[in-house]
Write an enzyme that holds these catalytic residues in place. Sequence first.
Site, PDB file in Angstrom:
ATOM      1  N   ASP A 137       0.727  -1.210   0.177  1.00 23.85           N
ATOM      2  CA  ASP A 137      -0.061   0.134   0.127  1.00 23.85           C
ATOM      3  C   ASP A 137       1.015   1.513   0.137  1.00 23.85           C
ATOM      4  O   ASP A 137       2.065   1.196  -0.432  1.00 23.85           O
ATOM      5  CB  ASP A 137      -0.831   0.048   1.255  1.00 23.85           C
ATOM      6  N   HIS A 169      -3.883   6.197   3.156  1.00 21.18           N
ATOM      7  CA  HIS A 169      -4.533   5.036   2.954  1.00 21.18           C
ATOM      8  C   HIS A 169      -4.179   3.841   3.568  1.00 21.18           C
ATOM      9  O   HIS A 169      -4.985   2.960   3.847  1.00 21.18           O
ATOM     10  CB  HIS A 169      -4.568   4.876   0.941  1.00 21.18           C
ATOM     11  N   ASN A 260     -13.073   0.217  -8.042  1.00 19.20           N
ATOM     12  CA  ASN A 260     -13.989   1.330  -7.960  1.00 19.20           C
ATOM     13  C   ASN A 260     -14.673   1.885  -9.284  1.00 19.20           C
ATOM     14  O   ASN A 260     -15.338   3.032  -9.471  1.00 19.20           O
ATOM     15  CB  ASN A 260     -13.581   2.463  -7.072  1.00 19.20           C
ATOM     16  N   SER A 323     -11.101  -0.453  -1.745  1.00 18.85           N
ATOM     17  CA  SER A 323     -10.079  -0.505  -0.963  1.00 18.85           C
ATOM     18  C   SER A 323     -10.193  -0.816   0.382  1.00 18.85           C
ATOM     19  O   SER A 323      -9.416  -1.227   1.474  1.00 18.85           O
ATOM     20  CB  SER A 323      -9.237   0.976  -0.882  1.00 18.85           C
TER      21      SER A 323
END
Length: 390
Positions: A137, A169, A260, A323
Amino acid sequence: MIPALFLYYSFFALSLGAFCKKRKKKSYKIVGFKQGVGVLQSRNILETYGIKIKKELPLVDACLCEVEPHNARIQQLSEDPFIEYIEDDYEAAIQVMPYAVSVKPKGQEIPWGVKKISAQPVWKTCKGEGVRVGIVDTGVDLSHPDLKDNIKEAHGVLDCKNILDDNGHGTHVAGTIAALDNDIGVVGVAPKVEIYAVKAFDKNGRGNISGIVEALNWCLEKKVHVVNMSFGIKNKSFTLRRAIQALHKNNVVLVAAAGNAGGENSVLYPAKYPEVIAVAACGQDERPASFTSSGPEVDITAPGVDILSTYKNGHYKLMSGTSMAAPHVSGAAALLLSIHQMKAEEVKELLKSAARDLGFPKEKQGAGLVDVEKAVMSINKVRRGKDEGI
Ligand code: CA
């Protein structure tokens, strides 16, 4: 061990982080060799064609090479009998929606997603002890008071070698998997799991295939049991596929955000690969999120709208995206592995068979909503059956 580790990393990040600039506009290609071509031979081949190696990717028998645009040598190289493929070092992106809300929890709050997948009842038996989860990440806030005790090691693969989360994130994802069960902030699905954080995405949430492959290689070296991949990419990459297959062969549970992109047939890679658990997102109302990618590759659904979790600089935020859904599944997989030793494929099948049908098409919800408690009950049933010789 943790404070010393943290000090070292802080120094390392401070000394190098300041120089973390965007990669210069050079042209890079990944050259994939045929099976059996060793590292030395591949170096010799590239040298023969006058091609400079930027980074070796031993996990996938490939090299990231620096090439001038429209270079005739790369064309010649592509015809070499030892070369399997040459492709771009595609860019991948984290799968979070662009809105987030800062929150200051009073005391410890159990996020709705953790409750929704029935993780809580399982904590009586286990909280993920002894299971290692790799998080590929933007890095993780190593000093976050609600995470630091669970962070075992951190690593960076970007050119600047920064390991700190300058985006937020990765810290959010880590919190959903493993925020500590104490009296502050939030609690993760598996609050005693060991986190192995690897930064392969920059502060804008962008990363490249070569970095992701290096990060996955590190996860393999650290012998992680589960890898969370809350990112996606539209391009089909031979390099990423090889890396995914290598980890799958080593019995690592691979979990990824479906994407997404919304609409139909829109699942991104690596979720789209059959070795990976592709996670779609739903809201608190148990309906698929408007942004969630769909397609036949979706395996399972998890909470992904207004998810409260840890954020960089010791903060907390509500964030949305597939996510946020994927780490619920990574945490669930860690709980199952903590209770019972299983193959990666068995973990996937168990999660799917225990999932609750939400009544939407398979392309939207996969097998349905994650139900950790039911999955654990199935394990116990099998165990009892074995004890009784059934
Ligand atoms: Ca907490």
